[in-house]
Design a protein around this motif. Structure first.
Motif, mmCIF file in Angstrom:
data_model
loop_
_atom_site.group_PDB
_atom_site.id
_atom_site.type_symbol
_atom_site.label_atom_id
_atom_site.label_comp_id
_atom_site.label_asym_id
_atom_site.label_seq_id
_atom_site.Cartn_x
_atom_site.Cartn_y
_atom_site.Cartn_z
ATOM 1 N N ASP A 130 -57.149 39.029 94.469
ATOM 2 C CA ASP A 130 -57.819 37.723 94.446
ATOM 3 C C ASP A 130 -58.831 37.564 95.576
ATOM 4 O O ASP A 130 -59.425 36.494 95.724
ATOM 5 C CB ASP A 130 -56.783 36.596 94.541
ATOM 6 N N GLY A 131 -58.992 38.601 96.390
ATOM 7 C CA GLY A 131 -59.965 38.549 97.482
ATOM 8 C C GLY A 131 -59.476 37.837 98.714
ATOM 9 O O GLY A 131 -60.282 37.488 99.592
ATOM 10 N N LYS A 132 -58.161 37.626 98.829
ATOM 11 C CA LYS A 132 -57.607 36.946 99.997
ATOM 12 C C LYS A 132 -57.544 37.906 101.192
ATOM 13 O O LYS A 132 -57.561 39.122 101.039
ATOM 14 C CB LYS A 132 -56.213 36.406 99.681
ATOM 15 N N ASP A 133 -57.413 37.330 102.370
ATOM 16 C CA ASP A 133 -57.351 38.103 103.610
ATOM 17 C C ASP A 133 -55.918 38.571 103.835
ATOM 18 O O ASP A 133 -55.067 37.802 104.300
ATOM 19 C CB ASP A 133 -57.831 37.249 104.790
ATOM 20 N N VAL A 134 -55.636 39.810 103.482
ATOM 21 C CA VAL A 134 -54.312 40.383 103.705
ATOM 22 C C VAL A 134 -54.468 41.677 104.501
ATOM 23 O O VAL A 134 -55.484 42.354 104.396
ATOM 24 C CB VAL A 134 -53.561 40.667 102.384
ATOM 25 N N LYS A 135 -53.469 41.985 105.279
ATOM 26 C CA LYS A 135 -53.493 43.199 106.083
ATOM 27 C C LYS A 135 -52.995 44.371 105.238
ATOM 28 O O LYS A 135 -51.917 44.297 104.639
ATOM 29 C CB LYS A 135 -52.622 43.047 107.333
ATOM 30 N N PRO A 136 -53.733 45.477 105.186
ATOM 31 C CA PRO A 136 -53.335 46.626 104.361
ATOM 32 C C PRO A 136 -52.252 47.466 105.038
ATOM 33 O O PRO A 136 -52.452 48.626 105.381
ATOM 34 C CB PRO A 136 -54.643 47.396 104.198
ATOM 35 N N THR A 137 -51.097 46.857 105.230
ATOM 36 C CA THR A 137 -49.989 47.514 105.923
ATOM 37 C C THR A 137 -48.840 47.784 104.958
ATOM 38 O O THR A 137 -48.815 47.286 103.838
ATOM 39 C CB THR A 137 -49.488 46.631 107.078
ATOM 40 N N HIS A 138 -47.862 48.601 105.433
ATOM 41 C CA HIS A 138 -46.632 48.879 104.687
ATOM 42 C C HIS A 138 -46.917 49.443 103.299
ATOM 43 O O HIS A 138 -46.230 49.124 102.331
ATOM 44 C CB HIS A 138 -45.744 47.639 104.617
ATOM 45 N N GLY A 139 -47.950 50.276 103.206
ATOM 46 C CA GLY A 139 -48.249 50.965 101.958
ATOM 47 C C GLY A 139 -49.325 50.333 101.119
ATOM 48 O O GLY A 139 -49.806 50.949 100.162
ATOM 49 N N LEU A 140 -49.730 49.101 101.435
ATOM 50 C CA LEU A 140 -50.796 48.470 100.655
ATOM 51 C C LEU A 140 -52.092 49.256 100.750
ATOM 52 O O LEU A 140 -52.860 49.324 99.781
ATOM 53 C CB LEU A 140 -51.012 47.026 101.123
ATOM 54 N N ASP A 141 -52.348 49.889 101.895
ATOM 55 C CA ASP A 141 -53.567 50.688 102.039
ATOM 56 C C ASP A 141 -53.615 51.802 100.997
ATOM 57 O O ASP A 141 -54.687 52.129 100.470
ATOM 58 C CB ASP A 141 -53.652 51.265 103.457
ATOM 59 N N ARG A 142 -52.461 52.364 100.661
ATOM 60 C CA ARG A 142 -52.417 53.428 99.660
ATOM 61 C C ARG A 142 -52.728 52.880 98.262
ATOM 62 O O ARG A 142 -53.446 53.524 97.485
ATOM 63 C CB ARG A 142 -51.051 54.111 99.668
ATOM 64 N N THR A 143 -52.188 51.731 97.946
ATOM 65 C CA THR A 143 -52.472 51.135 96.641
ATOM 66 C C THR A 143 -53.954 50.806 96.515
ATOM 67 O O THR A 143 -54.574 51.058 95.476
ATOM 68 C CB THR A 143 -51.623 49.865 96.437
ATOM 69 N N ILE A 144 -54.534 50.240 97.570
ATOM 70 C CA ILE A 144 -55.965 49.920 97.554
ATOM 71 C C ILE A 144 -56.790 51.177 97.317
ATOM 72 O O ILE A 144 -57.722 51.194 96.494
ATOM 73 C CB ILE A 144 -56.373 49.222 98.864
ATOM 74 N N ALA A 145 -56.447 52.262 98.017
ATOM 75 C CA ALA A 145 -57.177 53.519 97.848
ATOM 76 C C ALA A 145 -57.034 54.047 96.426
ATOM 77 O O ALA A 145 -58.001 54.559 95.836
ATOM 78 C CB ALA A 145 -56.683 54.548 98.856
ATOM 79 N N GLN A 146 -55.838 53.925 95.848
ATOM 80 C CA GLN A 146 -55.608 54.416 94.489
ATOM 81 C C GLN A 146 -56.356 53.582 93.451
ATOM 82 O O GLN A 146 -56.649 54.072 92.353
ATOM 83 C CB GLN A 146 -54.105 54.420 94.190
ATOM 84 N N PHE A 147 -56.680 52.348 93.770
ATOM 85 C CA PHE A 147 -57.396 51.479 92.838
ATOM 86 C C PHE A 147 -58.913 51.617 92.960
ATOM 87 O O PHE A 147 -59.641 50.995 92.187
ATOM 88 C CB PHE A 147 -56.981 50.024 93.033
ATOM 89 N N GLU A 148 -59.388 52.411 93.919
ATOM 90 C CA GLU A 148 -60.834 52.555 94.063
ATOM 91 C C GLU A 148 -61.488 53.122 92.814
ATOM 92 O O GLU A 148 -62.620 52.764 92.472
ATOM 93 C CB GLU A 148 -61.150 53.450 95.274
ATOM 94 N N GLY A 149 -60.786 53.985 92.106
ATOM 95 C CA GLY A 149 -61.360 54.584 90.904
ATOM 96 C C GLY A 149 -61.040 53.849 89.622
ATOM 97 O O GLY A 149 -61.412 54.303 88.532
ATOM 98 N N GLU A 150 -60.348 52.712 89.724
ATOM 99 C CA GLU A 150 -59.963 51.968 88.520
ATOM 100 C C GLU A 150 -61.058 50.980 88.119
ATOM 101 O O GLU A 150 -61.804 50.476 88.959
ATOM 102 C CB GLU A 150 -58.643 51.222 88.741
ATOM 103 N N THR A 151 -61.129 50.689 86.839
ATOM 104 C CA THR A 151 -62.168 49.808 86.321
ATOM 105 C C THR A 151 -61.858 48.354 86.631
ATOM 106 O O THR A 151 -60.711 47.983 86.909
ATOM 107 C CB THR A 151 -62.285 49.955 84.798
ATOM 108 N N LYS A 152 -62.900 47.539 86.558
ATOM 109 C CA LYS A 152 -62.729 46.100 86.745
ATOM 110 C C LYS A 152 -61.813 45.531 85.670
ATOM 111 O O LYS A 152 -60.993 44.642 85.931
ATOM 112 C CB LYS A 152 -64.085 45.402 86.713
ATOM 113 N N ALA A 153 -61.918 46.068 84.451
ATOM 114 C CA ALA A 153 -61.074 45.582 83.355
ATOM 115 C C ALA A 153 -59.600 45.838 83.651
ATOM 116 O O ALA A 153 -58.747 44.974 83.399
ATOM 117 C CB ALA A 153 -61.486 46.262 82.049
#
Length: 295
Positions: A130-153
């Motif tokens: 949702d674009g909120k300000d969250v800290k990419p800690t406790h594994g969230l950084d990995r999920t964010i990286a894995q979603f870099e190649g995913e489509t907007k849909a």
């Protein structure tokens, strides 16, 4: 009092949840499903461990069928006759394949082969979507990286999925309830900010321990309800009943097991993690009793 980043992030999420005291109109968000009966296979915290999830589902008798290319992959999961899965939340973070875990679980929920409830990691990831300000800690950084190649849909589909999940499910004529961090019997049939916080985080003190993590209490040690409560959230070495509750988070992402409770058989089916994806900060085990607890 000065709060560390992790605690500040949790406080922000608490406040967000507290502002939402009613369920969505979407029928998928209904928590009271007492008219629905099993048998069920209730699966603990997956945390992005898609390979282990596929192995566990196969062992439980589900047929997992992938199709398409890596960029357009889709999956169909056919359950054993008459059975459904229930996921206790924390689908993302820490493990290597959070998008594929979501593909599997979303497909199962959409086809009616499963129910799912959100975990605190899922809620935090939703806030990131949702674009909120969250800290990419406790594994969230990995999920964010894995979603870099995913489509907007796909991202939008994931966002809608998490938004429509019930905070807990109450089933089997009231004999069974599933919530990520647990739920007290007097909370069943209600949806409020207090109930949502408990379902996501359990019973906490508002302080941090020597590991810098929120202090949790062993609410299940005080439970005396007639409804069986199945939950995850706090990794334990092995799933076991405490009064009429059972924690089935056995720390797959930390090199433990991915566990499922077969209901009504009350049988545990567990498969070992393929490897250690993240080193745990805190040792496995139930949290301490609440000060003054009557057990």
């Amino acid at each position: 009092m000065k709060l560390n980043r992790h605690v500040r992030d949790i406080v922000r999420t608490y406040l967000t949840i507290a502002m939402t005291d009613i369920e969505l109109d979407d029928p998928r968000a209904r928590s009271d499903r007492r008219e629905v009966s099993g048998p069920f296979d209730i699966i603990g915290d997956v945390h992005g461990c898609a390979g282990e999830l596929e192995t566990l589902l196969t062992r439980l008798g589900y047929d997992v069928r992938w199709s398409g290319t890596p960029g357009t992959a889709s999956v169909e999961v056919v359950p054993p006759a008459g059975r459904r899965a229930i996921f206790v939340g924390d689908l993302v973070d820490r493990g290597p394949r959070s998008p594929d875990v979501l593909r599997i679980v979303m497909s199962m929920v959409e086809s009616g082969a499963a129910f799912a409830v959100p975990g605190n990691h899922d809620v935090k990831f939703l806030r990131w979507l949702d674009g909120k300000d969250v800290k990419p800690t406790h594994g969230l950084d990995r999920t964010i990286a894995q979603f870099e190649g995913e489509t907007k849909a796909f991202r939008n589909r994931v966002r809608e999925f998490f938004t429509t999940l019930p905070i807990y499910v109450w089933l089997e004529g009231g004999r069974l309830a599933v919530a990520h961090a647990g739920i007290k019997e007097e909370m069943l049939g209600r949806v409020s900010g207090e109930v949502r916080r408990f379902c996501l985080y359990g019973e906490t003190s508002g302080e941090t321990d020597e590991f810098g993590l929120p202090i949790r209490y062993h609410w299940a040690a005080e439970y005396r309800g007639r409804t069986a409560i199945v939950y995850g959230h706090t990794p334990v070495p092995a799933a076991g009943w405490v009064h009429n509750t059972i924690c089935i988070d056995t720390g797959c992402c930390f090199g433990g097991n991915l566990s499922a409770l077969r209901w009504p058989e009350r049988e545990i089916v567990a498969i070992a993690a393929e490897r250690v994806y993240m080193v745990p900060v805190r040792p496995f085990g139930h949290p301490p009793l609440r000060p003054g607890a009557m057990v």
